[in-house]
Design an enzyme around this catalytic site. Structure first.
Site, PDB file in Angstrom:
ATOM      1  N   LYS A   1       1.014  -1.309  -0.116  1.00  0.00           N
ATOM      2  CA  LYS A   1       0.087  -0.091  -0.025  1.00  0.00           C
ATOM      3  C   LYS A   1       0.823   1.135   0.085  1.00  0.00           C
ATOM      4  O   LYS A   1       2.032   1.173   0.212  1.00  0.00           O
ATOM      5  CB  LYS A   1      -0.910   0.069   1.160  1.00  0.00           C
ATOM      6  CG  LYS A   1       0.099  -0.103   2.638  1.00  0.00           C
ATOM      7  CD  LYS A   1       0.141   1.303   3.208  1.00  0.00           C
ATOM      8  CE  LYS A   1       0.832   0.923   4.517  1.00  0.00           C
ATOM      9  NZ  LYS A   1       1.598   2.344   4.970  1.00  0.00           N
TER      10      LYS A   1
ATOM     11  N   ASP B   1      -2.606  -1.556  10.141  1.00  0.00           N
ATOM     12  CA  ASP B   1      -2.759  -1.458   8.905  1.00  0.00           C
ATOM     13  C   ASP B   1      -3.598  -2.796   8.342  1.00  0.00           C
ATOM     14  O   ASP B   1      -3.807  -2.768   7.109  1.00  0.00           O
ATOM     15  CB  ASP B   1      -1.644  -1.451   8.100  1.00  0.00           C
ATOM     16  CG  ASP B   1      -0.887   0.222   8.109  1.00  0.00           C
ATOM     17  OD1 ASP B   1      -1.659   0.955   8.179  1.00  0.00           O
ATOM     18  OD2 ASP B   1       0.085   0.150   7.948  1.00  0.00           O
TER      19      ASP B   1
HETATM   20  O1  C5P Z   1      -0.516  -1.560  15.174  1.00  0.00           O
HETATM   21  P1  C5P Z   1       0.892  -1.900  14.885  1.00  0.00           P
HETATM   22  O2  C5P Z   1       1.366  -2.932  15.731  1.00  0.00           O
HETATM   23  O3  C5P Z   1       1.064  -1.978  13.222  1.00  0.00           O
HETATM   24  O4  C5P Z   1       1.672  -0.539  15.155  1.00  0.00           O
HETATM   25  C1  C5P Z   1       3.041  -0.484  15.536  1.00  0.00           C
HETATM   26  C2  C5P Z   1       3.496   0.575  16.486  1.00  0.00           C
HETATM   27  O5  C5P Z   1       3.212   1.758  15.872  1.00  0.00           O
HETATM   28  C3  C5P Z   1       2.519   0.709  17.640  1.00  0.00           C
HETATM   29  O6  C5P Z   1       2.865  -0.367  18.705  1.00  0.00           O
HETATM   30  C4  C5P Z   1       2.616   2.133  18.150  1.00  0.00           C
HETATM   31  O7  C5P Z   1       3.742   2.345  18.707  1.00  0.00           O
HETATM   32  C5  C5P Z   1       2.624   2.664  16.653  1.00  0.00           C
HETATM   33  N1  C5P Z   1       1.400   3.157  16.111  1.00  0.00           N
HETATM   34  C6  C5P Z   1       0.638   4.199  16.714  1.00  0.00           C
HETATM   35  N2  C5P Z   1      -0.643   4.521  16.313  1.00  0.00           N
HETATM   36  C7  C5P Z   1      -1.191   3.989  15.360  1.00  0.00           C
HETATM   37  C8  C5P Z   1      -0.571   2.894  14.712  1.00  0.00           C
HETATM   38  C9  C5P Z   1       0.767   2.529  15.175  1.00  0.00           C
HETATM   39  O8  C5P Z   1       1.053   4.693  17.742  1.00  0.00           O
HETATM   40  N3  C5P Z   1      -2.328   4.267  15.009  1.00  0.00           N
END
Ligand code: C5P
Length: 282
Positions: free
Chosen positions: A12, A130
């Protein structure tokens, strides 16, 4: 019933990304327009007596595909038994959503194998921010909340021509969000302008270039100095590079395929790893 399912897991691009603020749970509220890219991993899901997940490159201990099998099995009330094989083409930790897309493909594959009617977007939200976009299966969407609210947008009549600059560096999403300062905001109106153009069917390359804003850019540049130098090298040649996700991958919107190939040649001569791609593809 088929005992194996082969799926394409696309990458993406975030055409625009706004950070609205930090939430009590530590995540950030976001608003972003995402589109699929014509770069994909190949995912195979098959019936198996246990859980076995293999990826063609080392993805580290936190394999989102194994988590996807477990999460869907839990929501369907069955054992997490499946064979998963991922052939990677999408670079890791690049801002292209490869691991999230693989996880969403595994959800779709397991749901088909198991004939399980779970709400895949809801299950996806528990795996990563995502993953819901990919689980929804749209080629373009306005995504909000932590990433769990996905509103599909109508795709333009033709794919978008873009140039993608793919550095060999990796950048952890969590590190970029940790670096983000509370006052680094302002992209929301750009996200809304892009979403509105999709909704009204009036997307143009010029409009996308004007609104290619990302509130994570300054934080990503502080974490990875190369981003600023690549953007400066491109700007000196008349090409504006935008950041996708938390980076470090950069992209430029082209007028058409010939323009994308022209920009890719200029950037390659400047020493960047640039390639013409198409976005918004099924
Ligand atoms: O959700 P995911 O594991 O992909 O996110 C990785 C890291 O990115 C999270 O642990 C967080 O620190 C940060 N993040 C965030 N806000 C979001 C998505 C991700 O702070 N909406």
């Amino acid at each position: 019933m088929s005992r194996r399912v082969a799926l394409r897991a696309p990458a993406k691009l975030n055409l625009a990304l706004a950070v609205l603020g930090k939430r009590p749970d530590g995540y950030h509220d976001l608003r972003s327009v995402l589109v699929t890219l014509d770069l994909h991993d190949d995912v195979l899901v098959a019936a198996h007596r246990r859980l076995e997940a293999r990826t063609s490159v080392d993805v580290g201990p936190d394999d989102l595909t194994a988590r996807a099998v477990r999460a869907l099995a839990a929501s369907c009330g069955r054992e997490p038994h499946a064979f998963v094989r991922v052939r990677k083409r999408i670079p890791l930790a690049a801002g292209l959503g490869g691991g999230s897309s693989d996880a969403a493909a595994v959800l779709r594959g397991c749901a088909a194998l198991w004939r399980c009617a779970a709400d895949l977007v809801a299950v996806a939200a528990g795996i990563g921010s995502d993953v819901p976009f990919f689980a929804r299966g749209a080629t373009a969407a306005l995504v909000s909340g932590r990433g769990e609210r996905v509103s599909p947008l109508p795709a333009p009549p033709a794919p978008l021509d873009v140039v993608v600059v793919r550095p060999t560096l990796r950048l952890a999403t969590a590190d970029v969000f940790a670096e983000h300062a509370a006052d680094e905001v302002g992209a929301e109106r750009h996200v809304d302008a892009v979403a509105e153009a999709f909704a009204r069917g009036v997307v143009t390359a010029e409009l996308l270039r004007v609104h290619a804003a990302n509130d994570l850019l300054a934080a990503a540049e502080r974490r990875c100095a190369a981003i600023a130098s690549w953007r400066a090298a491109a700007a000196a040649r008349g090409i504006a590079l935008a950041l996708t996700g938390s980076g470090p991958t950069l992209f430029a919107i082209a007028d058409d395929r010939a323009d994308a190939l022209r920009m890719a040649r200029i950037l390659t001569r400047a020493g960047l790893r640039a390639r013409a791609h198409r976005a918004c593809v099924a």
